[in-house]
Write a protein that holds these residues in place. Structure first.
Motif, mmCIF file in Angstrom:
data_model
loop_
_atom_site.group_PDB
_atom_site.id
_atom_site.type_symbol
_atom_site.label_atom_id
_atom_site.label_comp_id
_atom_site.label_asym_id
_atom_site.label_seq_id
_atom_site.Cartn_x
_atom_site.Cartn_y
_atom_site.Cartn_z
ATOM 1 N N LYS A 113 9.880 -1.533 -4.353
ATOM 2 C CA LYS A 113 9.137 -1.192 -3.139
ATOM 3 C C LYS A 113 8.082 -0.132 -3.437
ATOM 4 N N ALA A 114 8.485 0.899 -4.184
ATOM 5 C CA ALA A 114 7.550 1.973 -4.514
ATOM 6 C C ALA A 114 6.405 1.445 -5.371
ATOM 7 N N ARG A 115 6.700 0.540 -6.299
ATOM 8 C CA ARG A 115 5.665 -0.037 -7.159
ATOM 9 C C ARG A 115 4.663 -0.841 -6.324
ATOM 10 N N GLU A 146 0.733 0.169 -5.530
ATOM 11 C CA GLU A 146 -0.357 -0.756 -5.856
ATOM 12 C C GLU A 146 -1.310 -0.913 -4.677
ATOM 13 N N THR A 147 -0.782 -0.872 -3.448
ATOM 14 C CA THR A 147 -1.644 -1.030 -2.269
ATOM 15 C C THR A 147 -2.462 0.215 -1.974
ATOM 16 N N LEU A 148 -2.089 1.352 -2.552
ATOM 17 C CA LEU A 148 -2.788 2.604 -2.268
ATOM 18 C C LEU A 148 -3.973 2.841 -3.194
ATOM 19 N N ARG A 149 -4.176 1.984 -4.178
ATOM 20 C CA ARG A 149 -5.330 2.128 -5.066
ATOM 21 C C ARG A 149 -6.606 1.829 -4.288
ATOM 22 N N PRO A 150 -7.686 2.555 -4.585
ATOM 23 C CA PRO A 150 -8.948 2.321 -3.864
ATOM 24 C C PRO A 150 -9.430 0.878 -4.041
ATOM 25 N N GLY A 151 -9.874 0.284 -2.947
ATOM 26 C CA GLY A 151 -10.424 -1.063 -2.975
ATOM 27 C C GLY A 151 -9.393 -2.173 -2.968
ATOM 28 N N VAL A 191 -6.643 -4.719 -1.425
ATOM 29 C CA VAL A 191 -6.357 -5.383 -0.161
ATOM 30 C C VAL A 191 -4.848 -5.640 -0.106
ATOM 31 N N VAL A 192 -4.199 -5.150 0.944
ATOM 32 C CA VAL A 192 -2.750 -5.262 1.063
ATOM 33 C C VAL A 192 -2.312 -6.719 1.041
ATOM 34 N N ALA A 193 -3.056 -7.595 1.696
ATOM 35 C CA ALA A 193 -2.684 -9.016 1.740
ATOM 36 C C ALA A 193 -2.661 -9.626 0.338
ATOM 37 N N ASP A 194 -3.593 -9.226 -0.526
ATOM 38 C CA ASP A 194 -3.608 -9.745 -1.896
ATOM 39 C C ASP A 194 -2.385 -9.285 -2.674
ATOM 40 N N VAL A 195 -2.031 -8.019 -2.526
ATOM 41 C CA VAL A 195 -0.850 -7.498 -3.218
ATOM 42 C C VAL A 195 0.404 -8.192 -2.700
ATOM 43 N N ALA A 196 0.499 -8.342 -1.386
ATOM 44 C CA ALA A 196 1.669 -8.995 -0.793
ATOM 45 C C ALA A 196 1.785 -10.431 -1.282
ATOM 46 N N ARG A 197 0.682 -11.135 -1.344
ATOM 47 C CA ARG A 197 0.699 -12.522 -1.813
ATOM 48 C C ARG A 197 1.159 -12.589 -3.269
ATOM 49 N N ARG A 198 0.670 -11.667 -4.085
ATOM 50 C CA ARG A 198 1.037 -11.658 -5.498
ATOM 51 C C ARG A 198 2.539 -11.412 -5.683
ATOM 52 N N TRP A 199 3.121 -10.573 -4.846
ATOM 53 C CA TRP A 199 4.554 -10.269 -4.935
ATOM 54 C C TRP A 199 5.399 -11.206 -4.065
ATOM 55 N N GLN A 200 4.767 -12.132 -3.379
ATOM 56 C CA GLN A 200 5.420 -13.092 -2.491
ATOM 57 C C GLN A 200 6.262 -12.399 -1.420
ATOM 58 N N VAL A 201 5.595 -11.490 -0.722
ATOM 59 C CA VAL A 201 6.209 -10.791 0.392
ATOM 60 C C VAL A 201 5.166 -10.742 1.500
ATOM 61 N N THR A 218 5.360 -1.994 6.542
ATOM 62 C CA THR A 218 6.585 -1.317 6.968
ATOM 63 C C THR A 218 7.076 -0.375 5.874
ATOM 64 N N TRP A 219 7.068 -0.840 4.617
ATOM 65 C CA TRP A 219 7.487 0.025 3.501
ATOM 66 C C TRP A 219 6.576 1.233 3.379
ATOM 67 N N ARG A 220 5.273 1.028 3.559
ATOM 68 C CA ARG A 220 4.337 2.153 3.481
ATOM 69 C C ARG A 220 4.649 3.185 4.564
ATOM 70 N N ARG A 221 4.891 2.691 5.791
ATOM 71 C CA ARG A 221 5.198 3.592 6.905
ATOM 72 C C ARG A 221 6.494 4.355 6.636
ATOM 73 N N GLU A 222 7.525 3.673 6.132
ATOM 74 C CA GLU A 222 8.796 4.325 5.838
ATOM 75 C C GLU A 222 8.634 5.391 4.763
ATOM 76 N N MET A 223 7.855 5.083 3.735
ATOM 77 C CA MET A 223 7.660 6.049 2.652
ATOM 78 C C MET A 223 6.839 7.245 3.117
ATOM 79 N N ARG A 224 5.879 7.013 4.013
ATOM 80 C CA ARG A 224 5.091 8.113 4.558
ATOM 81 C C ARG A 224 5.984 9.034 5.385
#
Length: 141
Positions: A40-42, A46-51, A53-63, A70-76
């Motif tokens: 989850k942290a990884r 990855e989504t916090l890097r500049p530029g 797109v969260v949807a691209d990262v989610a698609r790559r990890w199949q989530v 939700t994970w970002r909000r929980e970690m914040r």
């Protein structure tokens, strides 16, 4: 990671055309996955890097993107969790022998003028200090 495809066939009668057929293909894992905190942290990192797109990262990890948000909000929230109470315990300090302590240097002011450094300690005669500063300035000119 195991992928499976589920096929759902839906056949309904339509009054005009005599029926239609819909085939839906679902790909991806067919069960709920348990994500480790490291994964989850990884993903969140990855989504916090500049530029990125969260949807691209989610698609790559199949989530789903929503899960990543939700994970970002929980970690914040965890990062700004209120601090718990920590009691303060006062102990009597251990005093070192006075002879072993070095005497503190008297406070001084360092003035850099024309490449010269002048250290002024408290109690210096003001007239003497003025004369020295004027002499340094005159010799630099």
């Amino acid at each position: 990671m195991e992928l499976r495809a589920d096929i759902m066939v839906d056949i309904n009668d339509d009054a005009k055309d005599g029926g239609y057929r819909r085939v839906e293909v679902l790909t991806g894992p067919g069960r709920r996955r348990k994500w480790s905190e490291d994964d989850k942290a990884r993903i969140v990192a990855e989504t916090l890097r500049p530029g990125t797109v969260v949807a691209d990262v989610a698609r790559r990890w199949q989530v789903s993107s929503q899960q990543v948000f939700t994970w970002r909000r929980e970690m914040r929230r965890a990062a700004v969790a209120p601090l718990s109470f920590v009691p303060v315990v006062a102990e009597t300090p251990v005093r070192a022998p006075e002879a072993a302590l070095p005497l503190p240097a008297p406070p001084s002011i360092e003035v850099g003028v024309a490449g010269a450094v002048l250290r002024v300690t408290p109690g210096t005669d003001v007239d003497l200090l003025t004369a020295v500063l004027r002499a340094i300035r005159a010799s630099a000119a």
